[in-house]
Design a protein around this motif. Structure first.
Motif, PDB file in Angstrom:
ATOM      1  N   SER A 198      18.760 -30.071   4.992  1.00 33.75           N
ATOM      2  CA  SER A 198      20.196 -30.336   4.879  1.00 33.75           C
ATOM      3  C   SER A 198      20.485 -31.309   3.746  1.00 33.75           C
ATOM      4  CB  SER A 198      20.734 -30.880   6.206  1.00 33.75           C
ATOM      5  OG  SER A 198      20.037 -32.089   6.559  1.00 33.75           O
ATOM      6  N   ASP A 199      19.568 -32.272   3.520  1.00 34.78           N
ATOM      7  CA  ASP A 199      19.749 -33.203   2.404  1.00 34.78           C
ATOM      8  C   ASP A 199      19.660 -32.467   1.070  1.00 34.78           C
ATOM      9  OD1 ASP A 199      19.985 -35.251   4.206  1.00 34.78           O
ATOM     10  OD2 ASP A 199      17.881 -35.844   4.081  1.00 34.78           O
ATOM     11  N   ARG A 200      18.711 -31.550   1.004  1.00 32.37           N
ATOM     12  CA  ARG A 200      18.562 -30.763  -0.227  1.00 32.37           C
ATOM     13  C   ARG A 200      19.810 -29.890  -0.457  1.00 32.37           C
ATOM     14  NH1 ARG A 200      12.593 -28.655  -1.399  1.00 32.37           N
ATOM     15  NH2 ARG A 200      11.419 -30.584  -1.037  1.00 32.37           N
ATOM     16  N   SER A 201      20.284 -29.255   0.629  1.00 32.53           N
ATOM     17  CA  SER A 201      21.462 -28.392   0.488  1.00 32.53           C
ATOM     18  C   SER A 201      22.680 -29.194   0.058  1.00 32.53           C
ATOM     19  CB  SER A 201      21.746 -27.668   1.810  1.00 32.53           C
ATOM     20  OG  SER A 201      20.653 -26.848   2.164  1.00 32.53           O
ATOM     21  N   ALA A 202      22.821 -30.402   0.598  1.00 30.34           N
ATOM     22  CA  ALA A 202      23.957 -31.240   0.208  1.00 30.34           C
ATOM     23  C   ALA A 202      23.872 -31.606  -1.267  1.00 30.34           C
ATOM     24  CB  ALA A 202      23.985 -32.506   1.069  1.00 30.34           C
TER      25      ALA A 202
END
Length: 462
Positions: free
Chosen positions: A151-155
């Motif tokens: 999720s951090d990467r997607s953000a």
């Protein structure tokens, strides 16, 4: 009520902006995919850097602790939290989080391996690397596991995509504004041309001299050509009206004079003479009016020139109608039809009047020596021919230009000067021609008309 069409400015705007919008959407998708790929690569390298730093610190400190620099690297890696787990020789827990993501295949002195796994209900990206190290008195494989939430990467990737989308949107908004006002500036010469034409008076048909772009020069040339044609048509029409008014004035005056004097004539013989003169004047006026109407019909009624008819039959009908008048004047009247059929297309009424005008011309201008009128049809070079000849005073070919002009007469006569002009216009409208042939005696006028179908009969007659 006709449907309104878009303005040229709006059409050009749509044609230019639509492909740009499509291209910007495709570019946005491409930039989003590139942002995701870039984020994946950056975060994977961040995980590798963190794993190498942790492995180095573990080896240097012999498993005691991580250096402050390494802790700062782990906390700041890629803008997202990085988790780590380190085991020493024999699988002894050294440092980090106690429970790493499940490991399906243990690594032993293998290059770094990237996998996806689940950690506390969230998808994570996992890097495992193994190195042979010595911690204390133990030597063996030290396994470093680092992971990060997807999720951090997607953000991060979404943030990159939003920045790219904002940049593309700003560029597109700028392009839309530039194109809208650029098209208006580009069309300004057309508006200037429109204003210049609107300011003209209805009587001004002179050429447009205003400078215009090359793309519009063809339209301007077409307008100038149309203006020239309209001006010539108006001039010819005005000249025709002027000539017609002049020609009609004399017969009308003669009719009026004869009609006014007739009631005062008491002598039966003189009264009969005046009545005959009145009848001849009325016939002349009626004939002139018919010819004037024929000229106008030729000018505005060319759409009906596509009726098939047989030229032999048409010539025979005209000869039968005018035969009594010719024979009444004690003249020989001969009709020699072609042995082959002569199918043509056009207006049989107009063509019949043209043939009748040729015969009438021979009657009016043949002179005192006129004794014979001959009508013949023939076929030559794939075209139909119709000739009217007489043995009268004759018409020289070099005088034909004057003879075929409206109200043109080579010598004083009771004719109107419209007969041969009508013949020429009728034949020209049918795609043919009329000529004055060189003959030993008298006059011979020949009409040449295209056949309605290709026929290759041998040349005959006329």
């Amino acid at each position: 009520m006709t449907a309104r069409t878009m303005s040229l400015r709006l059409q050009l705007f749509v044609l230019i902006v639509t492909p740009l919008l499509v291209a910007s959407v495709l570019l946005g998708f491409w930039r989003f995919n590139v942002a995701q790929t870039t984020a994946e690569a950056l975060f994977d390298r961040g995980l590798l850097a963190a794993a190498l730093a942790i492995s180095r610190d573990v080896e240097i400190s012999e498993g005691d602790a991580l250096s402050p620099r390494t802790r700062d690297l782990i906390s700041d890696a890629g803008g997202g939290e990085v988790f780590y787990h380190v085991t020493g020789p024999g699988g002894i827990y050294v440092t980090g989080y106690a429970y790493p993501p499940a490991q399906s295949n243990p690594v032993q002195d293998a290059p770094p391996q990237y996998t996806f796994a689940s950690y506390r209900g969230e998808e994570v990206r996992v890097l495992r690397m193994s190195e042979t190290t010595t911690i204390g008195n133990l030597t063996g494989a030290t396994v470093v596991t680092v992971w990060q939430r997807m999720s951090d990467r997607s953000a991060f990737a979404a943030a990159l995509a939003r920045r790219a989308a904002a940049l593309i949107a700003a560029l597109m908004a700028t392009l839309v504004v530039v194109v809208w006002f650029g098209v208006e500036l580009g069309l300004r010469p057309l508006k200037g041309l429109q204003d210049a034409i609107q300011k003209r008076s209805p009587n001004d048909l002179s050429r447009i001299q205003r400078p215009v772009p090359a793309e519009v020069s063809g339209i301007v040339e077409t307008l100038n050509r149309l203006f020239g044609q309209v001006e010539r048509n108006i001039q010819a029409h005005q000249a025709f009206i002027s000539d017609a008014a002049h020609q009609l004035r004399n017969p009308a005056s003669a009719l009026l004079s004869l009609a006014e004097t007739l009631p005062d004539v008491q002598d039966p013989q003189e009264r009969g003479k005046r009545q005959q003169e009145l009848i001849r004047a009325a016939r002349k006026s009626a004939r002139l009016a018919e010819q004037l109407l024929s000229m106008e019909r030729l000018r505005y009624g060319e759409q009906g020139l596509d009726t098939p008819f047989e030229l032999n039959d048409l010539a025979q009908t005209v000869c039968a109608d005018l035969g009594p008048e010719v024979l009444r004047r004690d003249l020989a009247f001969i009709f020699e039809p072609c042995a082959q059929d002569l199918p043509v297309r056009g207006d049989p009424v107009l063509m019949g009047e043209a043939v009748g005008n040729l015969i009438d011309n021979a009657l009016r201008h043949g002179g005192a020596s006129l004794g014979r009128i001959s009508v013949s049809t023939g076929l030559r070079d794939g075209k139909a021919l119709l000739s009217v000849s007489d043995d009268g005073c004759g018409l020289r070919p070099e005088a034909s230009e004057r003879a075929f002009q409206r109200f043109g007469q080579l010598s004083p006569s009771d004719g109107s000067g419209l007969g041969l002009a009508i013949v020429k216009e009728v034949v020209t409208a049918h795609g043919g021609s009329v000529s004055v042939d060189q003959v030993a005696q008298g006059t011979r006028l020949t009409l040449t008309l295209p056949l309605a179908q290709n026929a290759e009969e041998p040349a005959t007659g006329a």
